[in-house]
Scaffold this motif. Structure first.
Motif, mmCIF file in Angstrom:
data_model
loop_
_atom_site.group_PDB
_atom_site.id
_atom_site.type_symbol
_atom_site.label_atom_id
_atom_site.label_comp_id
_atom_site.label_asym_id
_atom_site.label_seq_id
_atom_site.Cartn_x
_atom_site.Cartn_y
_atom_site.Cartn_z
ATOM 1 N N UNK A 238 0.819 -1.215 0.000
ATOM 2 C CA UNK A 238 0.000 0.000 0.000
ATOM 3 C C UNK A 238 0.850 1.262 0.000
ATOM 4 N N UNK A 239 2.064 1.185 0.544
ATOM 5 C CA UNK A 239 2.934 2.365 0.566
ATOM 6 C C UNK A 239 3.673 2.572 -0.756
ATOM 7 N N UNK A 240 3.626 1.571 -1.632
ATOM 8 C CA UNK A 240 4.395 1.643 -2.882
ATOM 9 C C UNK A 240 3.540 1.742 -4.137
ATOM 10 N N UNK A 241 2.291 1.280 -4.057
ATOM 11 C CA UNK A 241 1.495 1.157 -5.276
ATOM 12 C C UNK A 241 1.269 2.520 -5.944
ATOM 13 N N UNK A 242 1.052 3.579 -5.138
ATOM 14 C CA UNK A 242 0.846 4.908 -5.722
ATOM 15 C C UNK A 242 2.115 5.399 -6.413
ATOM 16 N N UNK A 243 3.265 5.170 -5.789
ATOM 17 C CA UNK A 243 4.542 5.581 -6.381
ATOM 18 C C UNK A 243 4.780 4.859 -7.707
ATOM 19 N N UNK A 244 4.486 3.560 -7.732
ATOM 20 C CA UNK A 244 4.699 2.780 -8.950
ATOM 21 C C UNK A 244 3.769 3.263 -10.055
ATOM 22 N N UNK A 245 2.516 3.557 -9.698
ATOM 23 C CA UNK A 245 1.540 4.035 -10.692
ATOM 24 C C UNK A 245 1.979 5.363 -11.297
ATOM 25 N N UNK A 246 2.430 6.286 -10.453
ATOM 26 C CA UNK A 246 2.890 7.594 -10.947
ATOM 27 C C UNK A 246 4.144 7.437 -11.805
ATOM 28 N N UNK A 247 5.050 6.566 -11.369
ATOM 29 C CA UNK A 247 6.273 6.307 -12.144
ATOM 30 C C UNK A 247 5.938 5.770 -13.533
ATOM 31 N N UNK A 248 5.035 4.780 -13.602
ATOM 32 C CA UNK A 248 4.664 4.190 -14.891
ATOM 33 C C UNK A 248 3.993 5.212 -15.797
ATOM 34 N N UNK A 249 3.127 6.046 -15.221
ATOM 35 C CA UNK A 249 2.426 7.049 -16.026
ATOM 36 C C UNK A 249 3.392 8.116 -16.528
ATOM 37 N N UNK A 250 4.266 8.576 -15.646
ATOM 38 C CA UNK A 250 5.196 9.647 -16.007
ATOM 39 C C UNK A 250 6.194 9.176 -17.061
ATOM 40 N N UNK A 251 6.892 8.078 -16.769
ATOM 41 C CA UNK A 251 7.919 7.624 -17.699
ATOM 42 C C UNK A 251 7.332 6.917 -18.913
ATOM 43 N N UNK A 252 6.105 6.383 -18.793
ATOM 44 C CA UNK A 252 5.446 5.815 -19.969
ATOM 45 C C UNK A 252 5.167 6.874 -21.014
ATOM 46 N N UNK A 253 4.632 8.027 -20.570
ATOM 47 C CA UNK A 253 4.364 9.122 -21.509
ATOM 48 C C UNK A 253 5.658 9.736 -22.027
ATOM 49 N N UNK A 254 6.689 9.805 -21.165
ATOM 50 C CA UNK A 254 7.995 10.323 -21.600
ATOM 51 C C UNK A 254 8.586 9.415 -22.680
ATOM 52 N N UNK A 255 8.475 8.091 -22.482
ATOM 53 C CA UNK A 255 9.020 7.142 -23.464
ATOM 54 C C UNK A 255 8.311 7.280 -24.804
#
Length: 315
Positions: A238-255
């Motif tokens: 629960x402490x990591x899922x939000x961070x992972x979601x934001x990371x995937x969204x941010x770097x997914x769009x950057x890629x």
């Protein structure tokens, strides 16, 4: 005479926007609503963390700084987009274009550095919990936050200064909805090899950063899966899922935006990817951080309805 012609272009025209008579207002009001939501949503997250003493720890401190950066990240481009949607002349000066590009990407680089720090913070918290408070001290957190800002704003400065010295000899149409390195360099009187080198440098930075963050979260997931109790695994996730979601969204769009190299998209998909990169990712971040976290939800409720929370506690 030739030198004058090479430096004649001082203004650029955006071609990624519909004309006003073609339905520009239909895009103006939804984008204005989204921008307002981004600013209000991220301000709520920022002040909820700052005003609630229960959230004064490294993880929420980094989240609040990230939310604050998101406001300025979108402010670098969306107001200009809104103006262009209702204007017949969708133009921007060379100086304005360089400034928009510098602040947009500097803020984006700062966010990327901060996401890396947040991944390392979660790595230390889960993989080395007994020493977490002695490692992630308030002083170190402040230094890391300030360092990410200094890094983000200094790393691009030489490149933007170099671009400002290039001659632009036409055409002056930017096939995008905001100023960006690729579309602007395509209009400069310079060789294709320079653009290729610039693409490789940017791609390398993106890949290295995303690799560091990915390895951190992979290690975190491995450690979490090794926790014997289901309740412990759930709490750690629960402490990591939000961070992972934001990371995937941010770097997914950057890629999608910058790891295309020689691949070309239609104007529609170019605009769609740019909107995802500059608008949709900041839109979802406050929802991800608030809806997936009970402490954050309580802090936002306390921020919005302080008297109601006080009465409930009084009972």
């Amino acid at each position: 005479m030739e030198s004058e012609n090479l430096s004649a272009v001082t203004e650029f025209i955006f071609t990624g926007f519909p004309q006003l008579q073609d339905g520009g207002l239909l895009y103006f009001f939804p984008l204005l609503f989204v921008y307002t939501f981004i600013v209000v949503g991220n301000l709520m997250v920022f002040f909820a963390v700052r005003l609630d003493t229960r959230l004064h720890n490294p993880m929420y401190n980094f989240i609040s700084i990230f939310s604050f950066l998101e406001i300025w990240y979108t402010t670098a481009t969306i107001p200009t987009m809104l103006s262009n949607l209702i204007s017949s002349q969708k133009t921007i000066s060379l100086t304005g274009c360089l400034l928009q590009m510098y602040f947009f990407h500097s803020l984006g680089n700062t966010e990327g550095a901060l996401l890396t720090i947040m991944a390392i913070d979660r790595y230390v918290a889960i993989c080395n919990p007994l020493h977490y408070l002695t490692i992630m001290t308030p002083r170190l957190c402040a230094q890391l936050s300030a360092g990410s800002c200094v890094f983000g704003f200094l790393i691009l400065l030489p490149e933007v200064v170099w671009i400002s010295t290039l001659p632009f000899c036409g055409p002056n149409q930017i096939h995008q909805i905001f100023c960006d390195f690729g579309p602007l360099l395509n209009l400069a009187c310079t060789g294709a090899s320079v653009i290729l080198v610039q693409d490789v440098i940017h791609a390398s930075a993106i890949l290295i950063t995303s690799l560091i963050i990915s390895l951190s979260y992979i290690r975190i997931v491995v450690v979490i899966l090794g926790i014997p109790s289901a309740e412990g695994r759930k709490k750690a996730f629960s402490t990591c899922v939000a961070h992972i979601a934001v990371f995937l969204m941010f770097f997914g769009s950057v890629a999608l935006m910058y790891l295309r190299f020689s691949a070309t998209y239609t104007p529609f998909w170019d605009t769609a990817i740019a909107v995802t990169f500059s608008v949709l990712s900041p839109l979802f971040n406050p929802m991800i951080y608030s809806l997936r976290n009970n402490d954050m939800k309580d802090a936002i409720k306390k921020l919005l309805c302080p008297q109601k929370v006080f009465r409930v506690r009084g009972r």
